[in-house]
Design an enzyme around this catalytic site. Sequence first.
Site, short mmCIF file in Angstrom:
data_model
loop_
_atom_site.label_atom_id
_atom_site.label_comp_id
_atom_site.label_asym_id
_atom_site.label_seq_id
_atom_site.Cartn_x
_atom_site.Cartn_y
_atom_site.Cartn_z
CB CYS A 186 -1.05 -0.02 1.11
SG CYS A 186 -0.52 -0.74 2.65
NE ARG A 220 2.69 -8.89 5.46
CZ ARG A 220 1.37 -8.81 5.37
NH1 ARG A 220 0.61 -9.63 6.08
NH2 ARG A 220 0.80 -7.93 4.59
CD GLN A 237 -0.63 -8.69 0.26
OE1 GLN A 237 -0.13 -7.64 -0.10
NE2 GLN A 237 -1.26 -8.83 1.40
CG HIS A 244 -3.64 -0.21 -2.46
ND1 HIS A 244 -2.63 -0.98 -2.98
CD2 HIS A 244 -3.77 -0.56 -1.16
CE1 HIS A 244 -2.15 -1.74 -2.02
NE2 HIS A 244 -2.82 -1.52 -0.90
CG HIS A 250 -5.68 -1.02 2.10
ND1 HIS A 250 -4.32 -1.01 2.21
CD2 HIS A 250 -6.11 0.15 2.61
CE1 HIS A 250 -3.94 0.13 2.78
NE2 HIS A 250 -5.00 0.85 3.02
#
Length: 675
Positions: A353, A382, A400, A404, A530
């Site tokens: 984002c 992560r 992913q 947005h 999002h």
Amino acid sequence: MRGRTAHAIARLTANARPAPSAFICVVRAFAVFSASPRGRKACPRIRLETTTMDAKPGPDLERMRHSCSHVLAAAVLKLFPDAKLGVGPATDTGFYYDIQTTVPLTTEDLPKIEAEMRKIRERKLPLVRSEVPVKDAVAFMEKTGQSFKVELLELLATRGSTAAKGLDDPNLVDAGAGGVSSVSFYTLGDFTDLCRGPHVEHTGQVGAFKLTKLAGAYWRGDSRNPQLTRVYGTCWANEQDLKAYLHRVEEAEKRDHRKLGAAMGLFHLQEEAPGTVFWHPKGWTLFRTIERYMRTRLEADGYVEVKTPQLVDRVFWEKSGHWANYRDAMFVAKPGKEGEEEDRLYAIKPMNCPGAVQIFRQGQRSYRELPLRLAEFGACHRYEPSGALHGIMRVRAFTQDDAHIFCTEDQVPAESRKFCDLLRVIYKDFGFADLLVKFSDRPELRAGSDETWDKAEAALEAGSKAAGLETIRNPGEGAFYGPKLEFVLRDAIGRDWQCGTLQVDFVLPERLDASFIGEDGAKHRPVMLHRAILGSFERFIGILIENYAGRLPTWLAPIQARTVPIADRHAEFAREVARRLMASELPQTDGGIRVDVDDSTERMQKKIRNAQLEQIPYMLVIGDKEQAEGRVAVRLRSGKDLGSMAIEDVIARIKAEVGTRTDIVEPAAETAKTT
RNA sequence: GCCGCAGUAGCUCAGGGGUAGAGCAGCGCAUUCGUAAUGCGCGGGUCGGGGGUUCAAUUCCCUCCUGCGGCACCA
């Protein structure tokens, strides 16, 4: 669950046994634990329980399981008199009890405990209920050294509930304002426990059980608390049901994406790269097929695709708020020669984002550009806790299907609706019909003022209303920058997977100073939505593998057809057939049919077996007859023999399946062995 | 990260203080076959890494790594 008849559910849940012709359907609302690896958060849901009319009369399963946990506790206390007990509720398939012992329990203790439990069952000890004033109850538990029970009693006395937070314990929740003045005890032989009940009359009514596993579990679900040993067991009305359950567990294990994924040659994982996937050619073909499909859907829905940097200066993450909230979970990099590293510290992006906002911020934006939908197949890293990693479902590097949407506050409802429509179409294409939606509101730790949150929650509420969603409240589970809708789908064996999400964000545009010029000529802040549908490709592929038990529909199958020459002299024709299939253009793809040739020296039977094990949808057998006629003998992985077909007919059939993303179901297609 | 368990050939697994074995897979040869396993032969292992105990460790002990089942976490 919606859109399913009770009969269909009965069939789904009846342990693969045929659905009974007559049954009673009981609707009960209570908290169940979601099986989703997104977390075993309490997820209140309407649950249908089915009971056959001709079911043998007997103690209710849940009651029996709950009693079984008391039997477990009594057995443990007998073997380990200094054990301290936590809580011991019934679960969907059995029960557990949290226990603290001075010497930790090991798996070797389980058979001993089980033996003791059987003795207790044989003695048919009554479970006697008594009402006790809280004061006396506390005194009793203090005397017997059951400090955890004392803690529970204090909670009951002050709050009337032992719930740690929200709806976290279906067996102990008795939420009511204010405390209680008396509690109930259940006594079983010389073991007395604080318990709300109800219980079976005597221990002889506890059915067939088995202790299944040991695990650590934090007291009251809080990692700051001491960890108790949780002893899990399963319990059923009789031996037969117990066996059936154990069999079902075994069958479910066969769907494990880690086993199937390796067997299907899709990917592998290795020690040096924990939590990251090595995609093999077939797995990557599947990945790209999904990506291409998503891209097509997104383009048709007015999205534009972008790509943002992997490595960005930490200063940037400080601005976005990620550094403060998630620094521990971020991978960082300091480039340069050893000892002469650059001063700047970079972090690998954990989210897409902030990058999307930078693209929005370039140049001056006009209200005419809104809503601006920026899609990104963003690869994020992560540093997930080691204990959380799980195959390709929970990884440290994932992609992913992120996007947005920058829009005005007024546009939120319409955009939400548009998104939900898209999400439903996509889930349906992947074969998922059941959908559940959760509404997660402000968490304790959050960015932005309360007014902002009021606004964001109201906007999302309006959005979900516009989309015609029934949502379930999920208090305190929103993201740190905004509330979210979470979309949970249900797979072929009834497990829930949280995949999609829609989040309203007033915070990041503010923090990263995004603005546009409105109709009035003044600067305005955009709202940011999002959203993701699959969640992560890695996890979604894992879900697909388990949902289909490896038997992916033709449009997704990495290899859609295999030609099987019977003898060497048929190999050239088999290759020719394969070339023709490859040259045929499939709808919505870049290439032709994904086909290979088994020209090994194996016998035909072995080639068919191999193709079966690889779950290849079409086996095209070629012998003298087929070669002479220029046709192929078609066998489906279901075992169904379609007989001799013209090559163009095979192509047309596969095209049809890929075009509709739905396999053609052959009526008599159930002869295949399940392997 | 925490608790418990595990790591032996590519895979599934057996073994056990005196440096390892099966099936499948792989490779070679023969076979050219009609819808779920053709036959014969061959190769293959620093027994997860490091340290310790011992005359000797893959086996016992410690530690680390990775995985598995939970718990906690999941932007």
